[in-house]
Design a protein around this motif. Structure first.
Motif, PDB file in Angstrom:
ATOM      1  N   HIS A  78       0.780  -1.240   0.104  1.00 25.94           N
ATOM      2  CA  HIS A  78      -0.318  -0.538   0.189  1.00 25.94           C
ATOM      3  C   HIS A  78       0.835   1.256  -0.181  1.00 25.94           C
ATOM      4  CE1 HIS A  78      -3.370   2.473   1.938  1.00 25.94           C
ATOM      5  NE2 HIS A  78      -3.461   2.442   1.232  1.00 25.94           N
ATOM      6  N   HIS A  79       0.360   1.926  -1.002  1.00 21.61           N
ATOM      7  CA  HIS A  79       1.050   2.933  -0.841  1.00 21.61           C
ATOM      8  C   HIS A  79       3.169   3.393  -1.382  1.00 21.61           C
ATOM      9  CE1 HIS A  79      -1.395   6.288   1.703  1.00 21.61           C
ATOM     10  NE2 HIS A  79      -1.996   5.893  -0.031  1.00 21.61           N
ATOM     11  N   MET A  80       3.363   2.202  -1.898  1.00 19.86           N
ATOM     12  CA  MET A  80       4.455   1.827  -2.040  1.00 19.86           C
ATOM     13  C   MET A  80       5.382   2.418  -3.069  1.00 19.86           C
ATOM     14  SD  MET A  80       5.940  -2.268  -3.084  1.00 19.86           S
ATOM     15  CE  MET A  80       7.815  -2.962  -3.481  1.00 19.86           C
ATOM     16  N   ILE A  81       4.166   2.365  -4.654  1.00 18.54           N
ATOM     17  CA  ILE A  81       5.360   3.706  -5.457  1.00 18.54           C
ATOM     18  C   ILE A  81       5.732   4.924  -5.402  1.00 18.54           C
ATOM     19  CG2 ILE A  81       4.421   3.750  -7.808  1.00 18.54           C
ATOM     20  CD1 ILE A  81       3.352   1.013  -8.626  1.00 18.54           C
ATOM     21  N   ARG A  82       4.221   5.016  -4.346  1.00 20.60           N
ATOM     22  CA  ARG A  82       4.213   6.731  -4.562  1.00 20.60           C
ATOM     23  C   ARG A  82       5.262   6.775  -3.247  1.00 20.60           C
ATOM     24  NH1 ARG A  82      -1.888   7.935  -2.908  1.00 20.60           N
ATOM     25  NH2 ARG A  82      -0.922  10.043  -2.256  1.00 20.60           N
ATOM     26  N   ASN A  83       5.384   6.853  -2.151  1.00 21.79           N
ATOM     27  CA  ASN A  83       6.580   6.744  -1.348  1.00 21.79           C
ATOM     28  C   ASN A  83       7.986   6.274  -1.392  1.00 21.79           C
ATOM     29  OD1 ASN A  83       5.142   6.706   1.323  1.00 21.79           O
ATOM     30  ND2 ASN A  83       4.805   4.289   1.257  1.00 21.79           N
ATOM     31  N   LEU A  84       7.967   5.128  -2.887  1.00 23.01           N
ATOM     32  CA  LEU A  84       8.972   5.394  -4.088  1.00 23.01           C
ATOM     33  C   LEU A  84       9.881   6.832  -4.277  1.00 23.01           C
ATOM     34  CD1 LEU A  84       9.172   1.698  -5.242  1.00 23.01           C
ATOM     35  CD2 LEU A  84      11.136   2.730  -2.800  1.00 23.01           C
ATOM     36  N   MET A  85       8.537   6.985  -5.052  1.00 21.32           N
ATOM     37  CA  MET A  85       8.586   8.184  -5.627  1.00 21.32           C
ATOM     38  C   MET A  85       8.892   8.829  -5.291  1.00 21.32           C
ATOM     39  SD  MET A  85       8.056   7.482  -9.048  1.00 21.32           S
ATOM     40  CE  MET A  85       7.780   9.724  -9.362  1.00 21.32           C
ATOM     41  N   GLY A  86       8.327   9.839  -3.810  1.00 15.39           N
ATOM     42  CA  GLY A  86       8.563  10.715  -2.749  1.00 15.39           C
ATOM     43  C   GLY A  86      10.135  10.494  -2.403  1.00 15.39           C
ATOM     44  N   MET A  87      10.964   9.519  -2.432  1.00 15.67           N
ATOM     45  CA  MET A  87      12.711   9.398  -2.314  1.00 15.67           C
ATOM     46  C   MET A  87      13.130   9.371  -3.857  1.00 15.67           C
ATOM     47  SD  MET A  87      14.376   5.466  -1.364  1.00 15.67           S
ATOM     48  CE  MET A  87      13.760   5.006  -3.240  1.00 15.67           C
ATOM     49  N   LEU A  88      12.729   9.273  -4.770  1.00 14.40           N
ATOM     50  CA  LEU A  88      13.510   8.736  -5.475  1.00 14.40           C
ATOM     51  C   LEU A  88      13.444  10.469  -6.396  1.00 14.40           C
ATOM     52  CD1 LEU A  88      11.931   6.143  -7.928  1.00 14.40           C
ATOM     53  CD2 LEU A  88      14.135   5.945  -7.168  1.00 14.40           C
ATOM     54  N   VAL A  89      12.440  11.445  -6.443  1.00 14.76           N
ATOM     55  CA  VAL A  89      12.625  12.852  -5.805  1.00 14.76           C
ATOM     56  C   VAL A  89      13.301  13.272  -5.236  1.00 14.76           C
ATOM     57  CG1 VAL A  89      10.563  14.804  -6.227  1.00 14.76           C
ATOM     58  CG2 VAL A  89       9.637  13.025  -7.524  1.00 14.76           C
ATOM     59  N   TYR A  90      13.468  13.221  -4.055  1.00 10.54           N
ATOM     60  CA  TYR A  90      14.753  13.842  -3.190  1.00 10.54           C
ATOM     61  C   TYR A  90      15.691  13.398  -3.723  1.00 10.54           C
ATOM     62  CZ  TYR A  90      12.126  15.042   1.103  1.00 10.54           C
ATOM     63  OH  TYR A  90      10.891  16.013   2.744  1.00 10.54           O
ATOM     64  N   ILE A  91      16.308  12.227  -4.537  1.00 13.05           N
ATOM     65  CA  ILE A  91      17.614  12.039  -4.877  1.00 13.05           C
ATOM     66  C   ILE A  91      17.436  13.275  -6.211  1.00 13.05           C
ATOM     67  CG2 ILE A  91      18.985  10.307  -6.193  1.00 13.05           C
ATOM     68  CD1 ILE A  91      17.400   8.121  -3.659  1.00 13.05           C
ATOM     69  N   GLY A  92      16.688  12.870  -6.795  1.00 15.37           N
ATOM     70  CA  GLY A  92      16.815  13.571  -8.326  1.00 15.37           C
ATOM     71  C   GLY A  92      17.292  14.953  -8.597  1.00 15.37           C
ATOM     72  N   GLN A  93      16.784  16.244  -7.133  1.00 21.56           N
ATOM     73  CA  GLN A  93      16.754  17.094  -6.764  1.00 21.56           C
ATOM     74  C   GLN A  93      18.521  17.383  -5.765  1.00 21.56           C
ATOM     75  OE1 GLN A  93      13.330  17.931  -4.048  1.00 21.56           O
ATOM     76  NE2 GLN A  93      12.382  18.271  -6.252  1.00 21.56           N
ATOM     77  N   GLY A  94      19.124  16.221  -5.654  1.00 26.20           N
ATOM     78  CA  GLY A  94      19.990  16.740  -4.924  1.00 26.20           C
ATOM     79  C   GLY A  94      19.645  16.540  -3.781  1.00 26.20           C
ATOM     80  N   ARG A  95      18.744  16.396  -2.896  1.00 23.27           N
ATOM     81  CA  ARG A  95      18.615  16.306  -1.495  1.00 23.27           C
ATOM     82  C   ARG A  95      19.036  15.643  -0.793  1.00 23.27           C
ATOM     83  NH1 ARG A  95      12.350  18.786  -1.202  1.00 23.27           N
ATOM     84  NH2 ARG A  95      12.229  18.521   1.287  1.00 23.27           N
TER      85      ARG A  95
END
Length: 274
Positions: free
Chosen positions: A193-210
């Motif tokens: 449940h919510h796994m992909i949306r949680n993965l997306m949150g992480m990937l976006v953080y990484i993509g933004q260099g955070r």
């Protein structure tokens, strides 16, 4: 009694997800209402994977049991005449009684569409997610490779997740970019449940260099949802397809073709980027 499988496509913005609720306004509710009118008897459905509020589906697979005799084309056209514009049956097949939309599934595929631009587009609202900060494709691709394989995904499951085990096998993650648009493809035996949306949150953080790409390994090891990035929005998420044993002979759809219809985006097929 016969078992019918349906392929259902829906735009999830108007709906409170797939699963029926007491107040209605879910995809399952409107589909079962249409089925009840079409067959003149109560009908219950089982789906391949329950989608959340605002999540879309290109090829959700559903099965039902009925005594009604109808042609397969009638199942499609008759139901679509009774469904709202945001939901449509794409195909119908009679399947053996051992077919189960959920338990016969061997793999599931999701896609996520994301636009990076300094200004949001109202024309893409509800269909494509948006961020205004720049994203680095290579950083997200490096991070995604750490997720492939069998892992405990506790750091990426909702607190409301009812799955017996947090262990899942991610068979593939691909991330492509074309201009301002990013296309994420996720394939696994199943998702939490919510796994992909949680993965997306992480990937976006990484993509933004955070965070660095290696942050993925830390989160997987810690197994603590509180340490990861916030859950990302639902609007860009699509259930693209479900894999079943070949002997069931169910139709499949090409997500690329449907994406072309959706927004005109021209992403190269995954096989061409291997």
């Amino acid at each position: 009694m016969k078992r019918i499988a349906l392929g259902v496509c829906y735009e999830g913005t108007p709906w409170l997800g797939w699963q029926s609720q007491a107040g209605g306004n879910t995809v399952q509710d409107v589909l079962e209402q249409a089925l009840g009118r079409f067959t003149a008897q109560p009908v219950s459905t089982i789906c391949a994977g329950r989608t959340d509020t605002g999540v879309h589906a290109l090829n959700q697979v559903v099965h039902l049991d009925t005594t009604v005799e109808r042609s397969l084309e009638s199942w499609v056209r008759g139901l679509n005449a009774l469904l709202p514009d945001s939901v449509a049956v794409q195909w119908a097949r009679e399947v053996p009684e051992d077919f189960h939309a959920r338990f016969s599934a061997q793999g599931r595929h999701y896609i996520y569409l994301l636009r990076q631009h300094r200004v949001r587009s109202p024309l893409l609202q509800g269909r494509v997610a948006w961020v205004f900060r720049p994203l680095e494709l290579s950083l997200m691709q490096q991070a995604a490779q750490h997720l492939v394989g069998e892992h405990d995904f506790s750091a990426f499951r909702s607190s409301q997740c009812q799955a017996a085990s947090p262990v899942r096998t991610m068979t593939q993650i691909q991330i492509q970019q074309q201009g301002d648009f990013f296309l994420f493809r996720f394939s696994a035996n199943a998702f939490l449940h919510h796994m992909i949306r949680n993965l997306m949150g992480m990937l976006v953080y990484i993509g933004q260099g955070r965070q660095p790409p290696s942050w993925v390994l830390h989160l997987l090891a810690q197994r603590d949802r509180r340490l990861s990035a916030p859950t990302f929005e639902a609007s860009g998420l699509y259930l693209a397809g479900v894999d079943y044993p070949a002997h069931f002979d169910l139709p499949t759809s090409d997500p690329d073709d449907l994406l072309y219809e959706l927004s005109g985006l021209r992403f190269a097929k995954a096989a061409e980027n291997k």
